[in-house]
Design an enzyme around this catalytic site. Structure first.
Site, PDB file in Angstrom:
ATOM      1  N   ARG A  28       0.618  -1.194  -0.246  1.00 25.39           N
ATOM      2  CA  ARG A  28      -0.023   0.040  -0.020  1.00 25.39           C
ATOM      3  C   ARG A  28       0.944   1.241   0.190  1.00 25.39           C
ATOM      4  NH1 ARG A  28      -2.879  -4.363   2.010  1.00 25.39           N
ATOM      5  NH2 ARG A  28      -5.116  -4.303   1.939  1.00 25.39           N
ATOM      6  N   ASP A 316      -4.296 -15.628   7.320  1.00 25.46           N
ATOM      7  CA  ASP A 316      -2.905 -16.203   6.794  1.00 25.46           C
ATOM      8  C   ASP A 316      -2.214 -16.847   7.567  1.00 25.46           C
ATOM      9  OD1 ASP A 316      -3.692 -14.756   4.699  1.00 25.46           O
ATOM     10  OD2 ASP A 316      -2.654 -13.103   4.964  1.00 25.46           O
TER      11      ASP A 316
HETATM   12  O1  SPQ Z   1      -1.406 -11.177  -1.814  1.00 22.70           O
HETATM   13  P1  SPQ Z   1      -1.754 -12.513  -1.361  1.00 22.70           P
HETATM   14  O2  SPQ Z   1      -1.066 -13.216  -2.586  1.00 22.70           O
HETATM   15  O3  SPQ Z   1      -3.279 -12.617  -1.734  1.00 22.70           O
HETATM   16  O4  SPQ Z   1      -1.413 -12.807  -0.023  1.00 22.70           O
HETATM   17  C1  SPQ Z   1      -1.897 -13.333   1.046  1.00 22.70           C
HETATM   18  C2  SPQ Z   1      -0.979 -14.144   1.960  1.00 22.70           C
HETATM   19  O5  SPQ Z   1      -0.841 -14.946   2.431  1.00 22.70           O
HETATM   20  O6  SPQ Z   1       0.241 -13.499   2.077  1.00 22.70           O
HETATM   21  C3  SPQ Z   1      -3.152 -14.502   0.813  1.00 22.70           C
HETATM   22  F1  SPQ Z   1      -2.716 -15.500   0.306  1.00 22.70           F
HETATM   23  O7  SPQ Z   1      -2.467 -12.251   2.153  1.00 22.70           O
HETATM   24  C4  SPQ Z   1      -3.649 -11.493   1.554  1.00 22.70           C
HETATM   25  C5  SPQ Z   1      -4.497 -11.916   2.753  1.00 22.70           C
HETATM   26  O8  SPQ Z   1      -4.999 -13.316   2.827  1.00 22.70           O
HETATM   27  C6  SPQ Z   1      -3.128 -10.136   1.863  1.00 22.70           C
HETATM   28  C7  SPQ Z   1      -4.309  -9.263   1.964  1.00 22.70           C
HETATM   29  C8  SPQ Z   1      -3.936  -7.627   1.719  1.00 22.70           C
HETATM   30  O9  SPQ Z   1      -2.941  -7.169   1.790  1.00 22.70           O
HETATM   31  O10 SPQ Z   1      -5.013  -6.830   1.676  1.00 22.70           O
HETATM   32  C9  SPQ Z   1      -5.426  -9.402   2.266  1.00 22.70           C
HETATM   33  C10 SPQ Z   1      -5.919 -11.043   2.821  1.00 22.70           C
HETATM   34  O11 SPQ Z   1      -6.636 -11.429   1.680  1.00 22.70           O
HETATM   35  P2  SPQ Z   1      -8.143 -11.004   1.492  1.00 22.70           P
HETATM   36  O12 SPQ Z   1      -8.635 -11.728  -0.003  1.00 22.70           O
HETATM   37  O13 SPQ Z   1      -8.601 -11.616   2.618  1.00 22.70           O
HETATM   38  O14 SPQ Z   1      -8.246  -9.720   1.158  1.00 22.70           O
END
Ligand code: SPQ
Length: 432
Positions: A28, A316
């Site tokens: 961000r 996570d």
């Molecule tokens: O970025 P990415 O690949 O989706 O990464 C993950 C992780 O485990 O590092 C999920 F696989 O984290 C997401 C988290 O699960 C990161 C995130 C964010 O920075 O906004 C939010 C979460 O996902 P979501 O789908 O619940 O919004």
């Protein structure tokens, strides 16, 4: 693909480490820095592969970014200064980069194409492309915009009141970033509160964000002003060593500068409820984000139920919580976590499959898993990260309590969120 022999049968993890920057906040800081007016300076940025993908996408959009390890300077281009790229934006393994950038680019009058790796190609994008289309966004992609590659022809948007079926910070943030460029007010309401780093950081960049219960609102047409960001340590990375400290005999680990945003501290609540010996010290706030130092010691743990509102606060961490639960007295039941199926891997299947290989008693359910706490050492085996950083790190911690050789396929995936993970693990194993 490489394979790594993991360190097993540890006699204790001891010492103190500085946890690297938070991945969500690092992404961000680049995104908001790029669309702000003026310069943004970021310290303790996470130089993990995912955040480097975000930098590379903005560089292709013409933003000048200088990165030296964990120090980043961004010459903000403002919304108007982003240039139509001649190259495809490659978001790598990063769901956050993909979903937030689709929203951000929907309201900017340029054309962009976006692609990621094999894992990203399987992750659902309709959850963002659908509401963005309701705002007037022109997005196309495989299976009617549900999967990458995606193509976005940015244009004028209209604010909407969106009620999201899932608690997802990526959905919420994507729509709010589009909303900054839309006519009128954009609001997002979620079923449970998801991480709120976008809201906190927008305020740090001078924007007004209204929050009432589970609804967040922004007004279109707001300008962001460049600022200085100090990124706290990532509690999702700290979680691996919090669990290691609790389950490996004779351990005492201090983790410094850990982000303690209440939308992320479900792991702390779980550890406390399971009976872990955890101390929280030196609590403070930087850039609207709470931080503390955490010390964990080998603990007697008991099984618990984990469901409902807490799930988005630890989504996570579930892979490593499953490992934690194998070392508790009694059963741990994890429910309401079907979102695990759409992460880098289907984390219900990969957690259950890999921990079973090491002798754990764990069963999948439709929306989570049930772990029989047996409080006994795991066995050896050949395990696989499946290209998922969190599965790889969980397995490396599992090996610390295994009684025979454990090898891990594809350990490189760990650099997505914690490039210095093995260095830190070796240090804690060796430090006495
Ligand atoms: O970025 P990415 O690949 O989706 O990464 C993950 C992780 O485990 O590092 C999920 F696989 O984290 C997401 C988290 O699960 C990161 C995130 C964010 O920075 O906004 C939010 C979460 O996902 P979501 O789908 O619940 O919004």
């Amino acid at each position: 693909m490489d394979s790594k022999k993991l360190r097993i049968n540890s006699t204790g993890l001891n010492g103190s480490i500085d946890i690297p920057g938070d991945k969500s906040i690092s992404h961000r800081s680049i995104m908001l820095g790029a669309i702000a007016q003026g310069k943004t300076v970021v310290n303790n940025f996470l130089p993990g592969d995912d955040c480097l993908s975000t930098i590379s996408c903005f560089e292709k959009l013409g933003v000048k970014i200088t990165q030296n390890k964990d120090h980043v300077e961004i010459e903000g281009a403002g919304f108007d200064g982003l240039r139509e790229p001649i190259e495809i934006l490659d978001t790598g393994n990063s769901g956050t980069t993909t979903r937030l950038m689709v929203g951000l680019l929907s309201g900017i009058p340029i054309h962009t194409c976006m692609i990621g790796d094999e894992s990203i190609a399987k992750r659902p994008m309709k959850r963002v492309t659908e509401p963005l289309r309701q705002m007037g966004a022109k997005i196309d992609g495989r299976e009617d915009g549900n999967f990458t590659p995606l193509s976005i022809r940015g244009g004028s948007l209209q604010g909407i009141d969106y009620v999201s079926p899932v608690a997802s910070a990526q959905v919420k943030s994507s729509i709010l970033l589009a909303g900054l460029n839309a006519n009128g007010i954009t609001s997002v309401t979620e079923p449970h509160k998801s991480r709120d780093h976008t809201e906190r950081m927008l305020r740090a960049f001078g924007c007004e964000v209204e929050e009432a219960g589970l609804t967040v609102k922004v007004n279109g047409g707001q300008k962001l002003v460049g600022t200085n960001i100090q990124v706290p340590g990532d509690i999702s990375s700290a979680a691996f060593f919090l669990v290691a400290g609790a389950i490996v005999p004779n351990s005492r680990i201090t983790l410094k500068n850990v982000g303690m945003n209440p939308t992320r501290t479900g792991i702390v609540d779980v550890l406390v409820k399971m009976g872990a010996r955890l101390e929280i010290e030196n609590e403070r706030v930087e850039n609207n984000e709470p931080i503390a130092d955490l010390t964990i010691q080998t603990s007697e743990l008991k099984g618990i139920e984990i469901d409902g509102d807490i799930i988005p606060r630890l989504i996570d961490e579930i892979p490593v919580i499953a490992l934690l639960a194998t070392q508790a007295e009694g059963k741990t039941v994890i429910k309401d976590a079907s979102e695990l199926k759409v992460k880098e891997t289907n984390r219900i299947d990969t957690v259950v499959g890999e921990l079973t290989k090491l002798g754990a008693k764990i069963e999948p359910t439709e929306d989570g898993m049930i772990i029989s706490g047996e409080k006994k050492q795991l066995t050896g085996g050949h395990v696989h990260s499946h290209g998922d950083h969190r599965i790889g790190m969980m397995l490396a911690i599992a090996a610390c309590i295994a009684n025979a050789e454990v090898t891990l396929s594809d350990p490189e995936s760990i650099s997505v969120s914690y490039p210095t993970f093995f260095e830190h693990l070796d240090y804690l194993i060796e430090e006495k």
